[in-house]
Design an enzyme around this catalytic site. Structure first.
Site, mmCIF file in Angstrom:
data_model
loop_
_atom_site.group_PDB
_atom_site.id
_atom_site.type_symbol
_atom_site.label_atom_id
_atom_site.label_comp_id
_atom_site.label_asym_id
_atom_site.label_seq_id
_atom_site.Cartn_x
_atom_site.Cartn_y
_atom_site.Cartn_z
ATOM 1 N N ASP A 1 -17.399 -1.165 -9.232
ATOM 2 C CA ASP A 1 -17.356 0.299 -9.606
ATOM 3 C C ASP A 1 -16.975 1.195 -8.643
ATOM 4 O O ASP A 1 -17.449 1.084 -7.138
ATOM 5 C CB ASP A 1 -18.914 0.527 -9.828
ATOM 6 C CG ASP A 1 -19.280 1.992 -10.032
ATOM 7 O OD1 ASP A 1 -18.940 2.509 -11.103
ATOM 8 O OD2 ASP A 1 -19.812 2.748 -8.951
ATOM 9 N N GLU B 1 -13.566 -0.478 -14.042
ATOM 10 C CA GLU B 1 -13.390 0.722 -14.924
ATOM 11 C C GLU B 1 -12.160 1.318 -14.899
ATOM 12 O O GLU B 1 -11.568 1.659 -13.795
ATOM 13 C CB GLU B 1 -14.500 1.516 -14.306
ATOM 14 C CG GLU B 1 -14.702 2.567 -15.763
ATOM 15 C CD GLU B 1 -16.051 3.636 -15.282
ATOM 16 O OE1 GLU B 1 -16.523 4.372 -16.267
ATOM 17 O OE2 GLU B 1 -16.600 3.299 -14.278
ATOM 18 N N ASP C 1 -24.817 3.006 -8.548
ATOM 19 C CA ASP C 1 -23.442 2.295 -8.544
ATOM 20 C C ASP C 1 -23.608 0.887 -8.855
ATOM 21 O O ASP C 1 -22.577 0.248 -9.525
ATOM 22 C CB ASP C 1 -22.910 2.514 -7.123
ATOM 23 C CG ASP C 1 -22.447 4.093 -6.893
ATOM 24 O OD1 ASP C 1 -22.253 4.774 -7.964
ATOM 25 O OD2 ASP C 1 -22.533 4.458 -5.882
#
Length: 406
Positions: free
Chosen positions: A196, A280, A361
């Site tokens: 992340d 991501e 996170d």
């Protein structure tokens, strides 16, 4: 797999003059080719082919008094400038027709001697070589000293010599890597990781590791402001302004080099320790238009993700991009309950279903890893496929139709 290996060059004053002459000749040929095509377009005629351009702009131009100095540089450099024009127009037309991925590409423009980057390319036909003493022998330039930081894995097929805005010279070698040798370099592992990306921490891994953001630009802002302020006070066209501009360019180059080195070290470490990596797919272009633009550009997420992708392909690792619309920050990684969207200032939250306290996170990294494993296992769609819009949703909402328009 083709890769570029870049090394710093240290040319002598005479070689700098020869390189400047080569940069200028390649730039003139490029601009002449663009001008010839634009004249043909304005006259409604078909574009001249590469063979016609080579004959008129190189062979015949060298015999004229206006372009006789083109013969002072290697002919391969000039031919590669024409190839660059062909590539630029091809990319423009494919982008115009929607067949090229990525952002739209504009029409080729004229190059300037004041551009931040000057480049020339030598292919095998130029008969350049690396000498036994480790120097780069270029035709009509000489043996240029190279600052080797590592050895080349194979014989390069071409070399591109560039000069950046900071006045530094580089040699970029194109090398075909050996897949077997690359696979042997990486240890066997069965670990997987989800990453992340953020601003407070540059990366949070699914195993709980948090990597602080170096913030290279923020730390160098004081020096950059001082250098830029000194540049603004210099008279345009003066030698002192040229020196101040070089000082600003070198300060920015140090920031960019430090960021690139950080990305290389971290991406190599992640690829070496994990067999599968999931990240991501962030909309960096959109985020860079917000109030956090400077911090987002300072982090350099796109460069880091690009490094992960090509290193995974090189070393036989699995790399997955999780869709940006996946609710990784809203789903509880313990029970799977979707708790809804949360503002950015909420860094910890408690799941209303199971009561688990999550670090925002770390929870997102775990969910990214889970979605990435699902994609690699069954080939599931990370993002839903496009479907035709319904009758009431299709068309332009800004144009009234039917009775409303009347």
């Amino acid at each position: 797999m083709q890769l570029r290996y870049v090394f710093r060059l240290d040319p002598t004053p005479g070689q700098r003059i020869a390189l400047a002459r080569a940069f200028g000749c390649a730039r003139v040929v490029y601009n002449d080719a663009v001008a010839a095509r634009e004249r043909a377009r304005a006259a409604g005629q078909p574009f001249p082919t590469a063979a016609v351009l080579s004959k008129t702009l190189l062979t015949e131009a060298k015999k004229t008094s206006e372009r006789h100095w083109l013969g002072e540089v290697s002919a391969v450099v000039l031919q590669q400038a024409l190839r660059d024009v062909e590539t630029a127009y091809r990319n423009f037309f494919t982008s115009l027709k929607g067949r090229r991925k990525g952002p739209k590409v504009g029409a080729p423009r004229f190059k300037s001697r004041k551009d931040a980057r000057q480049a020339i390319r030598f292919t095998a036909n130029a008969r350049w070589k690396i000498t036994a003493t480790g120097r780069l022998n270029l035709p009509k330039i000489g043996e240029v000293r190279v600052k080797w930081s590592r050895s080349l894995p194979a014989v390069p097929s071409s070399v591109t010599v560039t000069k950046d805005a900071a006045g530094r010279y580089f040699a970029s070698f194109v090398v075909d890597t050996d897949p077997a040798a690359d696979a042997a370099r990486m240890p066997d592992t069965d670990r997987t990781v989800g990453i992340d990306l953020g601003l407070t921490h540059f990366a949070v891994l699914s195993d709980g590791t948090k990597i602080d953001s170096p913030r290279f630009l923020r730390r160098a802002e004081k020096k950059l402001k001082k250098a830029q302020r000194e540049l603004s006070r210099k008279q345009k066209g003066s030698k002192n302004r040229a020196k101040a501009r070089l000082k600003v360019a070198r300060a920015h180059a140090r920031v960019a080099d430090a960021r690139r080195e950080f990305h290389h070290q971290l991406s190599t470490k992640v690829i070496r320790e994990n067999q599968a990596v999931a990240v991501e797919d962030l909309a960096v272009g959109g985020l860079a238009r917000t109030r956090l633009a400077k911090s987002i550009h300072d982090a350099g997420w796109s460069q880091f993700v690009t490094m992960l992708a090509y290193k995974a392909a090189r070393y036989g690792r699995t790399f997955v991009k999780v869709g940006r619309f996946e609710p990784t920050s809203q789903v509880c990684s313990a029970c799977g309950h979707r708790d809804g969207p949360k503002p950015l200032n909420v860094r910890e939250w408690t799941c209303t279903a199971c009561g688990t306290v999550h670090d925002r996170d770390h929870n997102a990294a775990i969910n990214i890893k889970a979605v990435g494993l699902a994609v690699t296992a069954c080939g599931a769609q990370v993002r839903p496929e496009r479907i035709p819009a319904q009758r009431g949703e299709a068309g332009s909402h800004g144009i009234r139709t039917g009775a409303s328009a009347a």
